[in-house]
Each structure stands twice: as structure tokens, then as C-alpha cells.
Motif scaffolding. Structure first.
Motif: not given
Length: 269
Positions: A44, A192, A174
Motif C-alpha cells: 500500500p 489499494y 488499506d
């Protein structure tokens, strides 16, 4: 119960909806290949050590901040994100998220860049730069959770004007939450899920820019082909047209402001 945000009329077009729906499916298939081709971690957030060009931003962040403050003098003329990219109507409402674009789809916007020449010059040194903008978030606004289009592009943020209570002005990528800080920069993969909060009574301004993910040959080839196809669609053509209109509107506002200043300073006026 609150009603859902209604789509702009032109986004109800069946052909456009079909392209968007099936394009997302294709992108998901491509993403797995791009991940294998990546020369940097597929995480991420990605450590700054992989991007040596970022140091020029942190070394000059105060000059960039100064140019952002100058641009904010024309805040009322700066378009909201959804005015540039209508497909973002779910993320950007009213005047809550404004964007002053310096580079769009790899092309420098000369009129806008002339108002932030130092920033534009530094951005020119970013390898395979795609998009760059001053991102202006209103007090109390929340950008809902969403995902980016392609894993072939990475995103960077550097804090420029951050609320004093900065822990309440943050982004989740995330399961990682980061509060912006003036002069600090980070890189993340926007495929993400991510969302943003400004739970303060102050405006937040950052420099946001996108660049190609470092990949092996076939990953770069596929990414280039994908972006070329995207440029043929309304998802590229609409923002391109809207960016030109926004530049012209800002230029007119600057001319008016200059004329007003000249009139005020004219002793015979």
C-alpha cells in the motif's frame, strides 16, 4: 435515510457505463501481471528510498508552499475535482475538493504552470510523470473509500498547508493511516482502497502527483499501451477539455484582478 448521490446525466449513458464496468474487469486482470513486473514492492505504501527524485521536493517544499499560497488567491476560480473529471462525482461534491492541475496525462498546462514555475520545474524531473496538482480539501470534508484505476501508476503526496491539529487530517491506504505533515512526502499505490478525512476547521493543501510504477520491460509496455487506449475514451477526453476551460477561466480572473489593481493604483482614477 439519505438518498444516493445521483449520477450526472451524461454518465448514465449505457455505452459509457459498459466501458467503465468492463474496463474495471480488464484492469484487475492486468494488475496481477503488473505486480509481478514491478521493480518496487507491491505494498500500500512504498518506502521513499526507491524514489531518489523525491528529495528535490522535500529540499524545496517551502518554495512549493509559497507558490501554492499564491495560487490560493484565486481559490474561487479553481475548479472542484468533479468539474475536471465528471466520473469522480461520488468523491467530490460542491466545492469541497478543489484541484489546481499543473500536469494532466503527461502534458504540462502552461498557463497554470506559469503561476507555479518552481513547482513545475521540479515536477519536470519526475520520471514518467502523469498528473500533478495542488489538492485543496475543505474543512470537515471526507473523501469516501475508493480505488485507483491502474497498478501501473503510483501516487505521491507532500504536505504544504496542513491544519494545526494534523492528526485529524489523514489518509487511510488499506490498513495504514498517515497524517500529513508540512514538508513530508510519501508514495502509495492507489489501487489499494483509500479514503481521506479532514476533521478540522482548517483547509488542507498538498501537492499530489502520479508517475509510472518502475517495472520491467513488458510491464512498461503494457502500461503504455493501456494509457494510450485510455486516451481514446471519454475518461480522458472529458477532463482534457475541462482542464482547458478551467485554465482559460483562471486566466480571465487574473486579468480582471490585475486590471482592478491597476485602477486602484491610478491616481487619476
Amino acid at each position: 435515510m439519505a438518498s444516493e448521490i445521483e449520477k450526472p446525466k451524461h454518465l448514465k449513458n449505457k455505452r459509457r457505463a459498459f466501458v467503465k464496468r468492463n474496463g474495471k474487469k480488464l484492469v484487475r486482470k492486468i494488475a496481477a501481471f503488473q505486480s509481478r513486473q514491478s521493480k518496487v514492492p507491491d505494498t500500500p505504501k512504498i518506502d521513499n528510498k526507491y524514489f531518489p527524485f523525491l528529495s528535490e521536493f522535500t529540499d524545496n517544499w517551502e518554495a512549493i508552499q509559497e507558490e501554492a499560497r499564491a495560487v490560493l488567491k484565486f481559490r474561487e476560480t479553481i475548479p472542484s475535482f468533479h468539474e475536471i473529471s465528471p466520473d469522480q462525482y461520488r468523491l467530490s461534491t460542491e466545492s469541497n475538493w478543489k484541484t489546481f492541475v499543473l500536469f494532466g496525462f503527461g502534458q504540462r498546462l502552461e498557463k497554470n504552470a506559469s503561476l507555479a514555475p518552481k513547482t513545475a520545474a521540479i515536477l519536470e524531473n519526475v520520471p514518467d510523470l502523469q498528473t500533478a496538482m495542488f489538492s485543496i480539501l475543505a474543512p470537515g470534508y471526507h473523501i469516501p473509500a475508493h480505488k485507483g484505476v491502474t497498478k501501473g501508476i503510483l501516487r505521491s503526496h507532500i504536505g504544504l498547508i496542513i491544519p494545526k491539529d494534523r492528526e485529524k487530517c489523514r489518509i487511510r491506504v488499506d490498513d495504514t493511516i498517515t497524517a500529513w505533515k508540512e514538508g513530508e512526502i510519501f508514495v502509495f499505490d492507489d489501487t489499494y482502497e483509500h479514503e481521506v478525512w479532514n476533521d478540522t476547521d482548517e483547509e488542507r493543501v498538498i501537492l499530489l502527483f502520479d508517475f509510472d510504477r518502475p517495472m520491467k520491460f513488458w510491464g512498461r509496455f503494457l502500461n503504455s499501451a493501456f494509457l494510450q487506449v485510455m486516451k481514446l475514451t471519454a475518461f480522458y477526453q472529458d477532463p482534457k477539455k475541462n482542464l482547458q476551460t478551467a485554465e482559460e477561466r483562471l486566466e480571465a480572473a487574473i486579468r480582471t484582478a490585475d486590471a482592478n489593481m491597476e485602477a486602484m493604483s491610478d491616481p487619476a482614477g
